[in-house]
Design a protein around this motif. Structure first.
Motif, short mmCIF file in Angstrom:
data_model
loop_
_atom_site.label_atom_id
_atom_site.label_comp_id
_atom_site.label_asym_id
_atom_site.label_seq_id
_atom_site.Cartn_x
_atom_site.Cartn_y
_atom_site.Cartn_z
N ASP A 1 0.82 -1.22 0.00
CA ASP A 1 0.00 0.00 0.00
C ASP A 1 0.85 1.26 0.00
O ASP A 1 0.50 2.26 -0.61
CB ASP A 1 -0.82 0.06 1.30
CG ASP A 1 -2.26 -0.36 1.07
OD1 ASP A 1 -2.57 -0.76 -0.06
OD2 ASP A 1 -3.03 -0.29 2.03
N GLY A 2 1.94 1.20 0.75
CA GLY A 2 2.79 2.38 0.88
C GLY A 2 2.17 3.39 1.82
O GLY A 2 1.15 3.14 2.46
N ARG A 3 2.78 4.54 1.89
CA ARG A 3 2.41 5.52 2.91
C ARG A 3 1.01 6.07 2.77
O ARG A 3 0.36 6.38 3.75
CB ARG A 3 3.41 6.66 2.93
CG ARG A 3 4.54 6.41 3.89
CD ARG A 3 5.39 7.64 4.02
NE ARG A 3 4.99 8.49 5.12
CZ ARG A 3 5.39 8.33 6.37
NH1 ARG A 3 6.16 7.32 6.71
NH2 ARG A 3 5.02 9.16 7.31
N GLN A 4 0.53 6.25 1.57
CA GLN A 4 -0.81 6.82 1.43
C GLN A 4 -1.70 5.85 0.68
O GLN A 4 -1.51 5.62 -0.50
CB GLN A 4 -0.76 8.16 0.69
CG GLN A 4 -0.17 9.30 1.50
CD GLN A 4 -1.01 9.68 2.72
OE1 GLN A 4 -2.11 9.17 2.93
NE2 GLN A 4 -0.48 10.56 3.55
N ARG A 5 -2.66 5.27 1.37
CA ARG A 5 -3.61 4.42 0.68
C ARG A 5 -4.53 5.32 -0.14
O ARG A 5 -4.94 6.39 0.33
CB ARG A 5 -4.43 3.65 1.71
CG ARG A 5 -5.35 2.62 1.08
CD ARG A 5 -6.37 2.14 2.06
NE ARG A 5 -5.78 1.25 3.06
CZ ARG A 5 -6.50 0.59 3.95
NH1 ARG A 5 -7.80 0.72 3.98
NH2 ARG A 5 -5.93 -0.20 4.82
N ALA A 6 -4.88 4.88 -1.34
CA ALA A 6 -5.73 5.69 -2.20
C ALA A 6 -7.03 6.03 -1.47
O ALA A 6 -7.67 5.17 -0.89
CB ALA A 6 -6.04 4.92 -3.49
N GLY A 7 -7.39 7.29 -1.49
CA GLY A 7 -8.66 7.70 -0.87
C GLY A 7 -8.56 7.88 0.64
O GLY A 7 -9.49 8.36 1.27
N GLY A 8 -7.44 7.49 1.24
CA GLY A 8 -7.31 7.63 2.70
C GLY A 8 -7.12 9.10 3.08
O GLY A 8 -6.59 9.88 2.31
N HIS A 9 -7.61 9.45 4.24
CA HIS A 9 -7.40 10.83 4.72
C HIS A 9 -7.55 10.89 6.22
O HIS A 9 -7.99 9.94 6.85
CB HIS A 9 -8.41 11.77 4.04
CG HIS A 9 -9.84 11.43 4.33
ND1 HIS A 9 -10.55 12.01 5.35
CD2 HIS A 9 -10.67 10.52 3.78
CE1 HIS A 9 -11.77 11.50 5.38
NE2 HIS A 9 -11.86 10.58 4.45
N CYS A 10 -7.20 12.03 6.77
CA CYS A 10 -7.30 12.24 8.20
C CYS A 10 -8.77 12.52 8.54
O CYS A 10 -9.39 13.38 7.94
CB CYS A 10 -6.44 13.44 8.55
SG CYS A 10 -5.70 13.31 10.16
N PRO A 11 -9.36 11.77 9.48
CA PRO A 11 -10.79 11.97 9.76
C PRO A 11 -11.11 13.38 10.27
O PRO A 11 -10.23 14.09 10.78
CB PRO A 11 -11.06 10.93 10.86
CG PRO A 11 -9.99 9.90 10.69
CD PRO A 11 -8.79 10.64 10.21
N GLU A 12 -12.36 13.75 10.13
CA GLU A 12 -12.83 15.06 10.58
C GLU A 12 -12.51 15.29 12.07
O GLU A 12 -12.69 14.38 12.88
CB GLU A 12 -14.36 15.11 10.38
CG GLU A 12 -14.98 16.43 10.76
CD GLU A 12 -16.52 16.36 10.77
OE1 GLU A 12 -17.10 15.32 10.38
OE2 GLU A 12 -17.12 17.36 11.21
N GLY A 13 -12.04 16.45 12.38
CA GLY A 13 -11.79 16.79 13.78
C GLY A 13 -10.46 16.27 14.30
O GLY A 13 -10.16 16.40 15.48
N TRP A 14 -9.66 15.67 13.44
CA TRP A 14 -8.30 15.25 13.84
C TRP A 14 -7.37 16.34 13.29
O TRP A 14 -6.57 16.10 12.38
CB TRP A 14 -7.96 13.88 13.26
CG TRP A 14 -8.84 12.75 13.76
CD1 TRP A 14 -10.12 12.85 14.23
CD2 TRP A 14 -8.50 11.37 13.85
NE1 TRP A 14 -10.59 11.62 14.61
CE2 TRP A 14 -9.61 10.68 14.38
CE3 TRP A 14 -7.36 10.63 13.53
CZ2 TRP A 14 -9.62 9.31 14.60
CZ3 TRP A 14 -7.37 9.25 13.74
CH2 TRP A 14 -8.49 8.60 14.28
#
Ligand code: UD1
Length: 366
Positions: A338-351
């Motif tokens: 997968d590597g460091r950034q999975r496609a579509g992954g992001h930091c959740p709201e409020g983090w």
């Protein structure tokens, strides 16, 4: 407003640090109580120094023991403190025995003292009643006055248990406040070169859950699996005292020799190790969140997680249950690919580094 903030065990310290700072900034009165559930320098003092947490106003010194002993000792020692301090709010964080013990004492004294209880990190559920933390979470949420949630998915869990929506407020993830504050310092450390590691070329592992380490068969499987991963990439494991003593007790100390065992790390060092890892293998709750915030792939060595948002939105995946050598190895390889950034992954709201500010605003306006 006078807020009494409780910290007991390692995973509490990075959550109380930004809350104390936000109380200070808002000019509010704060009192810090350390229950002493964790007491080793590396499990406690190192975090206070790293995170600039002020000396506790009260140290209860309860130490280790069975769940009943530990919980009871915290309750007994905390009661007179509450009488003395008479806060408007008691703020408890997370899901450790100290969290439950102090919430329970406070709610019983509320009619007399008028103190209300706020639970930070409310509404997380694994659904696994064998986890002591699950019992602590459910009971603490049931008796607290204000439930401050780290992610939107916590609310339906609370509503399903009959908790009125008016008691719940979404504030985001306070642990990520600390992560963002400390990341620049962590990136300046020379930890990796001291350990002879290169960024992106090693695995960071942690292991301490009773379900993985207290049973010889389970611990044997996990250590074998980590050993197999280590055949492919160096595995660094800062060893929790509980895991160390169980491995010795079960005659498995030599299985640790395939791994790069280091002592438990302070906060900034652990953040540095996590941030530089190709993959993190863990049974910790906090690391599932920290890897998601950093975009580092994570494999969770548990049957389920009370933090599903780290899977749906972040970089986390479960290793497959029951844990097996092949299962862990397969999940590790997928995560590495997968590597460091999975496609579509992001930091959740409020983090976003502002959760503590929202917490203090809620306390002032509730
Ligand atoms: C506790 C929390 C867990 C959290 C973990 C992080 C509960 C129920 N569990 O588990 O949710 O993820 O902290 O570490 O509250 N010990 C030491 N020195 C210390 C602390 C512990 O040697 O400073 C050893 C003792 O042998 C002790 C054992 O570790 O009996 C377990 O400690 P305990 O506080 O009971 O639980 P943790 O496994 O640390």
């Amino acid at each position: 407003m006078r807020a009494l903030v409780v910290a007991g065990a390692r995973p509490n310290f990075m959550k109380v640090a930004p809350i104390l700072a936000a109380l200070e900034k808002a000019g509010q009165e704060k009192v810090l109580v350390h229950t002493g559930q964790h007491y080793d320098a590396r499990m406690s003092d190192a975090f206070f120094q790293d995170l600039g947490i002020p000396e506790p106003d009260f140290h209860l010194g309860v130490g280790s023991g069975s769940h009943a002993q530990q919980t009871a000792r915290v309750m007994e020692a905390f009661e007179p403190v509450l009488h003395e301090v008479r806060p408007d709010w008691v703020v408890v964080v997370g899901d450790v025995n100290s969290t439950l013990a102090c919430a329970l004492v406070s709610v019983k004294l509320k009619p007399e003292l008028g103190c209300r209880v706020a639970h930070v990190e409310a509404g997380l559920r694994s659904g696994d009643w064998r986890m002591p933390e699950e019992v602590n979470r459910v009971v603490t949420d049931r008796i607290s006055d204000l439930l401050l949630t780290p992610s939107r998915d916590a609310l339906p869990n609370l509503l399903a248990e009959g908790i009125p929506e008016g008691r719940v407020a979404f504030v985001g993830n306070v642990m990520i406040d600390t992560l963002f504050t400390q990341l620049p310092r962590a990136r300046e450390l020379d930890l990796l070169s001291r350990l002879g590691l290169r960024r992106g070329e090693y695995v960071a592992a942690t292991l301490h859950r009773p379900s993985n380490v207290d049973d010889p068969a389970a611990l044997g499987v996990v250590l074998e699996a980590l050993g197999r991963v280590a055949d492919e990439m160096p595995v660094v494991i800062p060893l929790h005292p509980r895991t160390q003593s169980r491995a010795e007790e079960f005659g498995m100390a030599e299985r640790l020799e395939r791994l790069r065992v280091v002592e438990p790390l302070g906060y900034t060092e652990m953040l540095s190790l996590t941030d530089g890892a190709a993959v993190v293998l863990t049974d910790s709750g906090g690391l599932q969140e920290e890897t998601t915030a950093l975009g580092v792939p994570c494999v969770t060595l548990r049957e389920q997680t009370e933090r599903p948002i780290t899977i749906t939105e972040g970089t986390n995946r479960l290793a497959g249950w029951p844990l097996s050598t092949d299962g862990v190895l397969g999940a590790f390889r997928e995560a590495a690919a997968d590597g460091r950034q999975r496609a579509g992954g992001h930091c959740p709201e409020g983090w976003d580094g502002k959760a503590a500010e929202r917490i203090v605003n809620r306390l002032l306006n509730s």
